[in-house]
Design an enzyme around this catalytic site. Structure first.
Site, PDB file in Angstrom:
ATOM      1  CG  ASP A 250      -2.321  -0.200   0.936  1.00  0.00           C
ATOM      2  OD1 ASP A 250      -2.604  -0.580  -0.207  1.00  0.00           O
ATOM      3  OD2 ASP A 250      -3.163   0.017   1.826  1.00  0.00           O
ATOM      4  CE  LYS A 272       4.950   5.715  -4.857  1.00  0.00           C
ATOM      5  NZ  LYS A 272       6.070   4.944  -4.353  1.00  0.00           N
ATOM      6  CG  MET A 385      -8.073   8.776   5.529  1.00  0.00           C
ATOM      7  SD  MET A 385      -9.022   7.487   4.722  1.00  0.00           S
ATOM      8  CE  MET A 385      -9.799   6.688   6.116  1.00  0.00           C
TER       9      MET A 385
HETATM   10  C1  LIG Z   1      -6.592   4.749   4.624  1.00  0.00           C
HETATM   11  S1  LIG Z   1      -6.292   5.216   6.275  1.00  0.00           S
HETATM   12  C2  LIG Z   1      -5.437   3.835   6.838  1.00  0.00           C
HETATM   13  C3  LIG Z   1      -5.374   3.723   8.314  1.00  0.00           C
HETATM   14  C4  LIG Z   1      -4.550   2.545   8.784  1.00  0.00           C
HETATM   15  N1  LIG Z   1      -5.154   1.300   8.422  1.00  0.00           N
HETATM   16  C5  LIG Z   1      -4.300   2.584  10.290  1.00  0.00           C
HETATM   17  O1  LIG Z   1      -4.761   1.686  11.010  1.00  0.00           O
HETATM   18  O2  LIG Z   1      -3.586   3.491  10.720  1.00  0.00           O
HETATM   19  C6  LIG Z   1      -5.032   6.432   6.076  1.00  0.00           C
HETATM   20  C7  LIG Z   1      -5.044   7.459   7.180  1.00  0.00           C
HETATM   21  O3  LIG Z   1      -4.386   6.949   8.324  1.00  0.00           O
HETATM   22  C8  LIG Z   1      -3.783   8.016   9.016  1.00  0.00           C
HETATM   23  N2  LIG Z   1      -2.323   7.767   9.076  1.00  0.00           N
HETATM   24  C9  LIG Z   1      -1.654   6.735   8.561  1.00  0.00           C
HETATM   25  N3  LIG Z   1      -0.354   6.804   8.874  1.00  0.00           N
HETATM   26  C10 LIG Z   1      -0.207   7.928   9.610  1.00  0.00           C
HETATM   27  C11 LIG Z   1       0.906   8.547  10.250  1.00  0.00           C
HETATM   28  N4  LIG Z   1       2.122   8.020  10.182  1.00  0.00           N
HETATM   29  N5  LIG Z   1       0.704   9.683  10.935  1.00  0.00           N
HETATM   30  C12 LIG Z   1      -0.545  10.230  11.029  1.00  0.00           C
HETATM   31  N6  LIG Z   1      -1.619   9.681  10.442  1.00  0.00           N
HETATM   32  C13 LIG Z   1      -1.459   8.541   9.752  1.00  0.00           C
HETATM   33  C14 LIG Z   1      -4.080   9.286   8.236  1.00  0.00           C
HETATM   34  O4  LIG Z   1      -5.248   9.840   8.754  1.00  0.00           O
HETATM   35  C15 LIG Z   1      -4.284   8.718   6.866  1.00  0.00           C
HETATM   36  O5  LIG Z   1      -5.035   9.595   6.048  1.00  0.00           O
END
Ligand SMILES: C[S@@+](CC[C@H](N)C(=O)[O-])C[C@H]1O[C@@H](n2cnc3c(N)ncnc32)[C@H](O)[C@@H]1O
Length: 485
Positions: A250, A272, A385
């Site tokens: 991903d 990508k 998100m």
């Molecule tokens: C499609 S969701 C996936 C979430 C993922 N499955 C989880 O459990 O963290 C993507 C969102 O996770 C959050 N996210 C993922 N990695 C992050 C990070 N390193 N710092 C802050 N937010 C993060 C953001 O809100 C991002 O838009």
């Protein structure tokens, strides 16, 4: 990486050591373990070198180095006690294009020596490009302690059995699985224990089982890879990564995490080109099923936890429908990691008795959330998100009665080197995001604060000053459809 680690075949080749003192002896001890032809050139040669030379069969030449000593030489060590004499060896070797190591002179050398853990034929080389030899020593000590002294016997025995396995199993996947079972199971234990008969029995058993197995079943692991910091991977995730034949990756998975995977594993980027930024979920499902049906072990790598806004359920259903076994390896979700990174408790014994996760992504711009419930005092939640939809969240919550001063904390790139954290109040959220240039990925915490927990705010936190805030009003219709943030 300035120095590229390789293993040179020195079998029967001529290696010259120039010097007859301690430095030369140290190099000779190492080289004596190889099957190279060794020669030492020096006007004076210590007794220890003479003794070793007698024992191992090393040619000793008692004269001052001359360039003609380099005839037929594949590799030379300049190990004298004065730099000027070593420089002459270096110049002569470089003029002839011979691989050169000047002891204690990495800049004059064409190669440098790693720290070595020797369990022949298993040889571990550790290098720091000369930056911190003490680190290499520490790593060496750990590996030495971890690898049994006779570990090499496992590899040596495997070498003698390779052909038998090849003859019996034509399929490369079946061969790899069989070797994994042998090298990680009872066969290896028997070899290490010196139980030759037991090892032979176990080898035959595994080979028979592999032969009668027919088509190998593939499998899919939906792996939560955490928020980015590779140290936050679980041990199980690491293990599955190492075993995987195929990786389906991903967008938010930190590339550093792929270092745990096998180098020959097939990598499919699901975030990508060429499969496309918009690799449709159906296409990802198809890839998982296609690869697993070939008998491959597929690791589907997802950011955070696969079951939190990760669409893992859809993938799981598709894989199961194809009759393929599927498991979920939990990961640390972004909200948990971001909260930990800024020491922000997610629940408090009296004040915060429930904590929710909500999504700020919406395919059509409509958010079907219970704003009235979320606006109540004492509610705490993390918005995933939510960077682009923050204005909508702000308006809806305030309209539903949430306090304008409700604390919000935004953590961007949590656990990564470029992590940023900003504290503000709910009414300032959209302006704080715009002014601070927050682009995401970010988690927005609402209703949580350090003060309520009796903690001080962490130093790395940026505080959005109320004076800066000019509440931006916008209509709900302005909220743009959001898919990510
Ligand atoms: C499609 S969701 C996936 C979430 C993922 N499955 C989880 O459990 O963290 C993507 C969102 O996770 C959050 N996210 C993922 N990695 C992050 C990070 N390193 N710092 C802050 N937010 C993060 C953001 O809100 C991002 O838009």
């Amino acid at each position: 990486m300035r120095y590229f680690p390789v293993y040179l075949d020195l079998d029967g080749r001529e290696v010259l050591i120039v010097g007859g003192g301690e430095k030369a002896l140290q190099k000779l001890r190492l080289l004596a373990k190889t099957s190279a032809r060794l020669r030492v050139v020096a006007e004076e040669i210590d007794e220890d070198i003479v003794a070793l030379a007698r024992e191992r069969g090393v040619a000793l030449v008692w004269h001052r180095f001359r360039p003609s000593d380099l005839a037929e030489v594949a590799m030379v060590f300049a190990a004298q006690d004065d730099a000027e004499s070593d420089a002459k060896v270096a110049a002569a070797a470089k003029a002839r294009g011979i691989q050169l190591n000047v002891v204690d002179g990495p800049r004059q050398s064409t190669f440098i020596m790693p720290a070595i853990v020797d369990r022949d034929p298993v040889v571990v080389a550790i290098g720091t490009e000369g930056s911190a030899p003490i680190l290499a020593r520490e790593i060496k000590a750990k590996i030495e302690a971890w690898l049994p002294a006779n570990f090499g016997s496992v590899a040596a025995r495997a070498m003698t059995l390779r052909r038998r396995v090849q003859e019996v199993l034509s399929d490369t996947v079946a061969r790899r699985r069989t070797w994994e079972r042998l090298l990680q199971g009872r066969w290896r234990s028997a070899v290490l224990a010196g139980d030759d008969e037991g090892a032979e029995r176990e080898f035959d058993r595994q080979l028979d089982a592999a032969q009668s197995q027919g088509h190998l079943a593939g499998s899919v692991s939906l792996i939560g890879c955490g928020p980015g910091d590779p140290d936050l991977l679980t041990l199980k995730a690491q293990q599955r990564l190492q075993e995987a034949d195929v990786l389906v990756v991903d967008r938010l998975v930190n590339p550093a995490i792929l270092e745990y995977a096998r180098r020959d594993a097939l990598r499919i980027d699901a975030g990508k080109e060429p499969e496309g930024p918009s690799v449709a979920q159906e296409d990802i499902n198809r890839i998982l099923v296609r690869e697993a049906l070939k008998g491959q072990r597929v690791a589907r790598l997802k950011g955070g936890d696969a079951f939190i806004f990760g669409r893992a359920a859809e993938e799981m259903a598709a894989v199961r429908a194809a009759g393929i076994s599927v498991e979920v390896v939990p990961g640390i979700t972004a909200a948990h990691a971001c909260a930990a990174s800024v020491s922000l408790p997610l629940t408090l014994r009296r004040q915060v008795r429930q904590f929710a996760v909500v999504t700020g992504a919406s395919a059509d711009g409509a958010f079907d959330l219970d704003w009235a419930a979320m606006a109540k005092e004492g509610q705490a939640f993390a918005i995933y998100m939510g960077v682009r939809s923050a204005p909508c969240f702000c308006d809806e919550l305030l309209a539903a009665g949430a306090g304008a001063e409700t604390p919000v904390v935004i953590v961007e790139n949590g656990t990564l080197a470029d992590e940023r954290a900003v504290a503000a109040q709910l009414s300032q959220l959209p302006v704080a995001i715009a002014d601070k240039g927050i682009k995401g990925p970010a988690i927005i915490f609402v209703g949580l604060d350090w003060a309520a927990a009796g903690l001080s705010r962490p130093d790395k936190l940026e505080v959005y000053e109320p004076a800066q805030a000019t509440r931006r009003t916008r209509s709900r219709a302005e909220a743009t459809p959001v898919t990510q943030g």
